[in-house]
Design an enzyme around this catalytic site. Structure first.
Site, PDB file in Angstrom:
ATOM      1  N   CYS A 276       0.837  -1.205   0.000  1.00  0.00           N
ATOM      2  CA  CYS A 276       0.000   0.000   0.000  1.00  0.00           C
ATOM      3  C   CYS A 276       0.869   1.252   0.000  1.00  0.00           C
ATOM      4  O   CYS A 276       1.773   1.381   0.830  1.00  0.00           O
ATOM      5  CB  CYS A 276      -0.915  -0.010   1.216  1.00  0.00           C
ATOM      6  SG  CYS A 276      -2.009   1.424   1.282  1.00  0.00           S
TER       7      CYS A 276
ATOM      8  N   LYS B 102       1.930  -9.600   0.649  1.00  0.00           N
ATOM      9  CA  LYS B 102       1.483  -8.907  -0.560  1.00  0.00           C
ATOM     10  C   LYS B 102       2.422  -7.738  -0.787  1.00  0.00           C
ATOM     11  O   LYS B 102       2.615  -6.906   0.107  1.00  0.00           O
ATOM     12  CB  LYS B 102       0.043  -8.423  -0.433  1.00  0.00           C
ATOM     13  CG  LYS B 102      -0.514  -7.815  -1.721  1.00  0.00           C
ATOM     14  CD  LYS B 102      -2.005  -7.487  -1.580  1.00  0.00           C
ATOM     15  CE  LYS B 102      -2.603  -7.064  -2.920  1.00  0.00           C
ATOM     16  NZ  LYS B 102      -2.106  -5.774  -3.400  1.00  0.00           N
TER      17      LYS B 102
ATOM     18  N   HIS C  41       1.702  -7.330  -6.696  1.00  0.00           N
ATOM     19  CA  HIS C  41       1.065  -6.313  -7.530  1.00  0.00           C
ATOM     20  C   HIS C  41       2.087  -5.892  -8.574  1.00  0.00           C
ATOM     21  O   HIS C  41       3.143  -5.358  -8.238  1.00  0.00           O
ATOM     22  CB  HIS C  41       0.645  -5.124  -6.672  1.00  0.00           C
ATOM     23  CG  HIS C  41      -0.170  -4.106  -7.409  1.00  0.00           C
ATOM     24  ND1 HIS C  41      -1.137  -3.345  -6.803  1.00  0.00           N
ATOM     25  CD2 HIS C  41      -0.169  -3.712  -8.713  1.00  0.00           C
ATOM     26  CE1 HIS C  41      -1.690  -2.526  -7.694  1.00  0.00           C
ATOM     27  NE2 HIS C  41      -1.112  -2.739  -8.852  1.00  0.00           N
TER      28      HIS C  41
ATOM     29  N   ASN D 155      -1.335  -9.737  -9.172  1.00  0.00           N
ATOM     30  CA  ASN D 155      -2.382  -8.759  -8.886  1.00  0.00           C
ATOM     31  C   ASN D 155      -2.089  -7.507  -9.707  1.00  0.00           C
ATOM     32  O   ASN D 155      -0.947  -7.221 -10.034  1.00  0.00           O
ATOM     33  CB  ASN D 155      -2.377  -8.450  -7.374  1.00  0.00           C
ATOM     34  CG  ASN D 155      -3.241  -7.267  -6.993  1.00  0.00           C
ATOM     35  OD1 ASN D 155      -2.783  -6.340  -6.341  1.00  0.00           O
ATOM     36  ND2 ASN D 155      -4.507  -7.294  -7.382  1.00  0.00           N
TER      37      ASN D 155
END
Length: 337
Positions: free
Chosen positions: A103, A142, A174, A214
């Site tokens: 994030c 992640k 990601h 992702n």
């Protein structure tokens, strides 16, 4: 189901997952998604380790039993805090604990976690080691392919290798860089170019690792293609939220099962019962329906469904829900002639 069977089911579920999304994938959203797909892996919104330790744990960690398989995503960069948060969360019986290293928001940067952790793989290794010491279920990560001026082909292999040495063998990547300065979180989901080939190369370089991809996956067919190309799993974010039935309605086929064979109207009827119980306990209509605006995406009168629920749901009742549903039923009947 035995503990081994539960763990195997959770591992299989990573083949298709719905991304953790702040302010979106709350327990009401997840219950809605679970009524569409029985097998896809669902993630909580990110919860910070200090919040778990010091906050209202039931509010942060409770979920409906039907949500399994479900993963808890934690944010943090202090190994001691993360270990304690995992110990506490153990009582809730999540199927996976995930560490957020992707994030890019200002909030997580100020706390020195999220995507900024791509710069400190040794710290991430310490974090996941502390988490694994307190966990009976898989601890996963992640991440992004890199941040700022990092060269992804140089840093991503080192990141994976370093964190894997601490005992993590499942990563969701990601396939975009994150720019920590100059781009908003929204821009970071759209502007940095996707590099699927790099992620697929990581699978070839680290065949022993379980790697999911992702970023930018907009259709179920696209997810199936990435699985066919050798990825262990695919995580879908905003497409699954904005077009839930289009993405998840046939998602269980990815797991080799027929799924629930429901249509959007049946889902709407099932959700009406959930909403009724929620409102009987003092909940509000919009706490469910705000997640359901895309249920009829691409179908006749879908705009009326969204309009009625958007305009009336904040102070609405089930009669407003019924009016929205009737609008799309009439649209479907007119389309059938």
């Amino acid at each position: 189901m035995t503990d081994v069977a539960v763990k195997n089911a959770a591992l299989e579920a990573r083949r298709l997952s719905v991304a953790p999304m702040m302010d979106w994938t709350d327990r009401n959203c997840r219950l809605f998604h679970r009524e569409i797909s029985r097998h896809s892996l669902l993630y909580t919104e990110m919860v910070t380790a200090p919040a778990v330790i010091n906050g209202k744990r039931n509010l942060l960690l409770d979920y409906h039993e039907a949500e399994h398989p479900i993963a808890l995503q934690l944010g943090g960069s202090d190994p001691r805090e993360l270990g304690e948060a995992v110990r506490i969360a153990g009582d809730w019986g999540y199927d996976e604990i995930n560490l957020n290293c992707g994030c890019p928001s200002d909030r997580v940067q100020s706390g020195a976690f999220g995507a900024v952790l791509m710069k400190t793989p040794d710290l991430v290794a310490d974090c996941v080691a502390a988490m694994r010491a307190q966990s009976d279920v898989a601890v996963t990560v992640k991440c992004r392919i890199g941040v700022d001026d990092q060269e992804p082909r140089d840093i991503l292999p080192r990141f994976l290798e370093t964190v894997a040495a601490a005992g993590v063998n499942r990563f969701t990547i990601h396939a975009r860089k994150a720019w920590l300065q100059g781009l908003s979180p929204k821009d970071n989901r759209e502007i940095p170019p996707l590099d699927y080939e790099l992620v697929k190369d990581m699978k070839a370089e680290f065949p022993h690792l379980d790697l999911s991809i992702n970023g930018g996956v907009a259709t179920l067919d696209a997810a199936k293609e990435l699985l066919a190309q050798g990825m262990d799993g695919v995580m879908i974010g905003r497409a699954a939220y904005h077009e839930p039935f289009n993405i998840l309605g046939e998602a269980d086929a990815v797991f080799g099962v027929d799924g629930l064979a429901r249509d959007p109207f049946e889902i709407a009827d099932i959700m009406r019962a959930h909403i009724a119980r929620h409102m009987e306990r003092g909940g509000k209509l919009h706490q469910f329906t705000r997640h359901m605006l895309g249920l009829f995406h691409g179908r006749p009168n879908a705009r009326q469904w969204k309009r009625i629920l958007s305009e009336r749901a904040s102070g609405g009742d089930l009669s407003d829900y019924d009016a929205a549903l009737q609008a799309v039923r009439l649209g479907a009947q007119a389309a059938e002639g």
